[in-house]
Design a protein around this motif. Sequence first.
Motif, PDB file in Angstrom:
ATOM      1  N   ALA A 118      37.365  49.429  31.910  1.00  0.00           N
ATOM      2  CA  ALA A 118      38.042  49.581  33.191  1.00  0.00           C
ATOM      3  C   ALA A 118      38.528  51.022  33.508  1.00  0.00           C
ATOM      4  N   SER A 138      35.998  40.294  31.483  1.00  0.00           N
ATOM      5  CA  SER A 138      36.405  41.298  32.602  1.00  0.00           C
ATOM      6  C   SER A 138      35.452  41.676  33.604  1.00  0.00           C
ATOM      7  N   HIS A 139      34.149  41.502  33.144  1.00  0.00           N
ATOM      8  CA  HIS A 139      32.937  41.827  34.191  1.00  0.00           C
ATOM      9  C   HIS A 139      31.621  41.390  33.523  1.00  0.00           C
ATOM     10  N   HIS A 163      30.329  42.382  27.499  1.00  0.00           N
ATOM     11  CA  HIS A 163      31.733  41.696  27.818  1.00  0.00           C
ATOM     12  C   HIS A 163      31.242  40.407  27.836  1.00  0.00           C
ATOM     13  N   HIS A 187      28.976  43.070  32.427  1.00  0.00           N
ATOM     14  CA  HIS A 187      28.161  43.789  31.563  1.00  0.00           C
ATOM     15  C   HIS A 187      28.094  43.025  30.251  1.00  0.00           C
ATOM     16  N   ASP A 195      31.501  50.351  39.800  1.00  0.00           N
ATOM     17  CA  ASP A 195      32.422  49.664  38.786  1.00  0.00           C
ATOM     18  C   ASP A 195      31.562  48.336  38.313  1.00  0.00           C
ATOM     19  N   GLY A 196      30.957  48.427  36.895  1.00  0.00           N
ATOM     20  CA  GLY A 196      30.196  47.332  36.314  1.00  0.00           C
ATOM     21  C   GLY A 196      29.115  46.966  37.296  1.00  0.00           C
ATOM     22  N   ASP A 233      34.736  45.491  37.761  1.00  0.00           N
ATOM     23  CA  ASP A 233      35.075  45.833  36.543  1.00  0.00           C
ATOM     24  C   ASP A 233      36.659  45.570  36.586  1.00  0.00           C
ATOM     25  N   SER A 234      37.262  45.236  35.581  1.00  0.00           N
ATOM     26  CA  SER A 234      38.828  44.853  35.577  1.00  0.00           C
ATOM     27  C   SER A 234      39.635  44.933  34.281  1.00  0.00           C
ATOM     28  N   ASP A 257      36.783  38.834  26.391  1.00  0.00           N
ATOM     29  CA  ASP A 257      35.510  39.687  26.390  1.00  0.00           C
ATOM     30  C   ASP A 257      34.874  39.422  25.059  1.00  0.00           C
ATOM     31  N   ASN A 260      22.225  47.042  34.108  1.00  0.00           N
ATOM     32  CA  ASN A 260      22.948  46.280  33.144  1.00  0.00           C
ATOM     33  C   ASN A 260      22.024  45.626  32.160  1.00  0.00           C
TER      34      ASN A 260
END
Length: 537
Positions: free
Chosen positions: A154, A57-58, A63, A60, A131-132, A136-137, A23, A428
């Motif tokens: 996350a 991770s995602h 990140h 957004h 999630d995002g 997300d993760s 990220d 976002n």
Amino acid sequence: MQITSVGHAGFHIQTTAGSILCDPWVNPAYFASWIPFPDNTELDWAELGQCDYLYVSHLHRDHFDEKNLRENISKDATVLLPDYPVPDLKRELEALGFTKFVETVDSTKHRVSGPKGDLDVMIIALRAPADGPIGDSGLVVSDGETTCFNMNDARPIDLDVVHDEFGHVDIHLLQYSGAIWYPMVYDIPRKSKANFAKQKRQRGMDRARSYIEQVDATWVVPSAGPPMFLDDDLYALNDFNTGSESDQASIFPDQAEFLEQMTTHGTDDGKTHRGLMMVSGSTVTLSGSELLELSHPYPPEEVFGENKAGYLARMKAKFAPIIAAEKATWAPAGGEPLLPQLQALFEPAMKDSDLISDGIGYPVGLVVGPGVGSEGSGPENTATFVLDFPNRTVRMRDEGDGKYRYGFRIAPELVRTVLRDNEPDWVNTIFLSTRFTTWRVGGYNEFLYTFFKCLTEERIHYADGWFAEAHDDSASICQDGWEMQRRCPHLKADLEKFGVIEGDKLTCNLHGWQWDLASGRCLTSKGHEIRAERIDG
């Protein structure tokens, strides 16, 4: 294993089997509203970018930093890709030139082999629409000696898989601070807004402590913390560490405050949990659970406590020209009529999402007019559009319309910019910028915000199907005089771990949603009723 903080949720993890860059965010995000705290622009990003593996991770933008990824990160890096149902993250990375991917399976341990050796990795992929932007993760990585769980921001539902696959976690990196627009942008009385913010602030730290207790790592690093808000219009959102009421009404506590909370609440007992302060450029070296060295590029107290206000003032001056240059890229306030553009964007998504549109259930007002930081002023620069979800249409407001149960006021520059750029996700972009205002009558409408982040055919079909899918709520738990379903009706968190009962009210600390147990009614949003019954005696 050597772990270097590169700012916010970003880390560089060096092992004998290779390096992982996670990220890597450095450039202002969300219409130049968010800037990494502390400043990370002085890091050697070209050197950091010569990594063996990349983990984003995602999507957004705090990140996924498109500019940094394009300019500084080696395209020879192998991407550790989360298992998402909509492949937008992979497509975005491919567009930037990345070609090597390890496509992981959700919550499954993988052996990654490279020229320098083997790593064990697992990515816990969260795939609910909330999630995002559709995902997300969190990343677990082990070099055979040290295990690191980078949870960033996350919110995993089941952490047992981490212990089942990796055993003891040596170091845990996680979010503890707010990262949303609520309640700052709401048109509500100042005192109510401050009270809601204090609750939000504390809930975030309570949730982080719950995760710390469940993961039970030897070392804990609070990360993915607050950004800096350095634009004049947003500067008051910062927590300046003055101890004032306005600071306590900020949802953005910093690392120093959370480390204090860990001690106050017993999460850091000197034996099983130890909180580590890391700023951009800090490095910790571990051998298993043994901390060999912790170094900082400067004394962390220079940016916290009584020095924080001065630090933010210096950063405000430093980033002023960068923010001004970013604003110069926004679309002008005037231009082609907006109604046809909004119809072309929203109406297909409305018609492709019966469950979501019916879940919203009422017309929503969209006032496009001068807002936070907008150049224009006056009613002549304002237009009100109606997102009529029951009828699946977008139209101009007419005299027959009353007050909308939900409404948004957004500056035309922002609306025209996301339309120009074909942004599939207003959450976002516009909403996380906090450069808008909103109002509502009644509870939070999760369907509405899901709609705004799913403005492509692929996303909206997935989200509508996700809500339509049946979820098992047959398992029960008994807690504080109540028998209730074990899984949270919102996103299926284990209420045995995240549920807190006070009288007849249940709070799920994963996202702060609440229920009246006596009636089963959700107090946070429409629908989402819970099955609960008081236990006699």
